[in-house]
Design a protein around this motif. Structure first.
Motif, PDB file in Angstrom:
ATOM      1  N   ALA A  67      -5.807  -0.823  -4.252  1.00  0.00           N
ATOM      2  CA  ALA A  67      -6.730   0.577  -5.290  1.00  0.00           C
ATOM      3  C   ALA A  67      -6.352   1.374  -4.579  1.00  0.00           C
ATOM      4  O   ALA A  67      -6.214   2.674  -4.924  1.00  0.00           O
ATOM      5  CB  ALA A  67      -7.701  -0.562  -6.198  1.00  0.00           C
ATOM      6  N   PHE A  68      -6.667   1.606  -3.481  1.00  0.00           N
ATOM      7  CA  PHE A  68      -7.625   2.336  -2.387  1.00  0.00           C
ATOM      8  C   PHE A  68      -6.588   3.260  -1.876  1.00  0.00           C
ATOM      9  O   PHE A  68      -6.442   5.054  -2.151  1.00  0.00           O
ATOM     10  CB  PHE A  68      -7.875   1.902  -1.121  1.00  0.00           C
TER      11      PHE A  68
ATOM     12  N   CYS B 182       1.120  -1.326  -0.423  1.00  0.00           N
ATOM     13  CA  CYS B 182       0.132   0.154   0.751  1.00  0.00           C
ATOM     14  C   CYS B 182       1.087   0.919  -0.085  1.00  0.00           C
ATOM     15  O   CYS B 182       0.535   2.204  -1.112  1.00  0.00           O
ATOM     16  CB  CYS B 182      -0.561   0.447   0.965  1.00  0.00           C
TER      17      CYS B 182
ATOM     18  N   PHE C  27      -2.906   3.595  -3.897  1.00  0.00           N
ATOM     19  CA  PHE C  27      -3.039   3.824  -5.060  1.00  0.00           C
ATOM     20  C   PHE C  27      -4.056   5.686  -5.213  1.00  0.00           C
ATOM     21  O   PHE C  27      -3.285   6.732  -5.589  1.00  0.00           O
ATOM     22  CB  PHE C  27      -3.560   3.325  -6.214  1.00  0.00           C
ATOM     23  N   ILE C  28      -5.144   5.699  -4.865  1.00  0.00           N
ATOM     24  CA  ILE C  28      -6.627   6.514  -4.853  1.00  0.00           C
ATOM     25  C   ILE C  28      -5.826   7.885  -3.972  1.00  0.00           C
ATOM     26  O   ILE C  28      -5.942   9.033  -4.204  1.00  0.00           O
ATOM     27  CB  ILE C  28      -7.863   6.012  -4.897  1.00  0.00           C
TER      28      ILE C  28
ATOM     29  N   LEU D 262       2.383   1.322  -3.682  1.00  0.00           N
ATOM     30  CA  LEU D 262       0.756   1.949  -4.357  1.00  0.00           C
ATOM     31  C   LEU D 262       0.695   3.648  -4.068  1.00  0.00           C
ATOM     32  O   LEU D 262       0.675   4.613  -5.461  1.00  0.00           O
ATOM     33  CB  LEU D 262       0.078   0.890  -4.818  1.00  0.00           C
TER      34      LEU D 262
ATOM     35  N   GLY E 227       0.650   6.263  -7.047  1.00  0.00           N
ATOM     36  CA  GLY E 227      -0.189   7.464  -6.908  1.00  0.00           C
ATOM     37  C   GLY E 227       0.460   8.522  -7.180  1.00  0.00           C
ATOM     38  O   GLY E 227       0.289   9.587  -8.223  1.00  0.00           O
TER      39      GLY E 227
ATOM     40  N   GLN F  34     -16.951  -6.772  -4.095  1.00  0.00           N
ATOM     41  CA  GLN F  34     -15.550  -8.016  -4.807  1.00  0.00           C
ATOM     42  C   GLN F  34     -15.969  -9.578  -4.162  1.00  0.00           C
ATOM     43  O   GLN F  34     -16.560  -9.598  -4.042  1.00  0.00           O
ATOM     44  CB  GLN F  34     -14.614  -7.482  -3.069  1.00  0.00           C
TER      45      GLN F  34
ATOM     46  N   PHE G  25      -7.012  -7.072  -3.598  1.00  0.00           N
ATOM     47  CA  PHE G  25      -6.950  -5.317  -5.226  1.00  0.00           C
ATOM     48  C   PHE G  25      -7.602  -4.052  -4.814  1.00  0.00           C
ATOM     49  O   PHE G  25      -6.934  -3.432  -4.818  1.00  0.00           O
ATOM     50  CB  PHE G  25      -7.352  -6.604  -5.866  1.00  0.00           C
ATOM     51  N   GLY G  26      -9.059  -4.120  -3.410  1.00  0.00           N
ATOM     52  CA  GLY G  26      -9.036  -3.158  -2.587  1.00  0.00           C
ATOM     53  C   GLY G  26      -8.420  -2.411  -1.834  1.00  0.00           C
ATOM     54  O   GLY G  26      -8.508  -1.234  -2.101  1.00  0.00           O
TER      55      GLY G  26
END
Length: 152
Positions: free
Chosen positions: A114-115, A40, A117-118, A43, A47, A103, A110-111
């Protein structure tokens, strides 16, 4: 500007190297069990780097408004994005933030990724949302910096 681009590409290379090394050799004993948190952070940083690279070409090529006074921002943004990636992991793990999307059963982590990265991509909005959570849970007011950015 060339120093900033070199720095950003160096961060990407370092993250990719560490990720590949982590997959190939595993983590050192002291970090075992923290793989998702580390991913995390990585990523979140990616981002932030993406956001910075986009800002470089927009400000230099599209708007022709490159300003050296902003270089500190380009150096620190990936760092703040890394921290946002870690904080996103902590808040998701603690259940203080829930992902609304359904999910898939085989989606794994992956959740979280992805979070993260955002969160790294848009640090300002992420910090504002975290402060909203702090206000609702603990009654803590938003910082002056967030209040100022909310006005814009």
């Amino acid at each position: 500007m060339k120093k900033v681009i070199f720095y950003l590409i160096l961060i990407i290379a370092l993250i990719l190297y560490l990720w590949i090394e982590m997959l190939a050799s595993g983590l050192p004993k002291v970090l075992l069990g923290h793989e998702l948190a580390i991913q995390c952070v990585m990523l979140g940083s990616m981002g932030g780097v993406l956001y910075c690279l986009r800002a470089v070409y927009i400000n230099k090529c599209v708007k022709s408004k490159w300003d050296e006074n902003w270089e500190v921002w380009y150096y620190l943004r990936p760092v703040t994005s890394s921290i946002s990636g870690l904080v996103s992991f902590v808040f998701l793990k603690a259940g203080l933030i829930a992902l609304d999307a359904e999910q898939a059963t085989n989606a794994g982590d992956f959740g979280y990724l992805a979070f993260a990265f955002i969160a790294g991509l848009n640090v300002d909005k992420f910090v504002s949302k975290i402060e909203d959570i702090a206000k609702s849970l603990f009654g803590i007011d938003k910082s002056r910096a967030t209040k100022e950015s909310d006005k814009n």
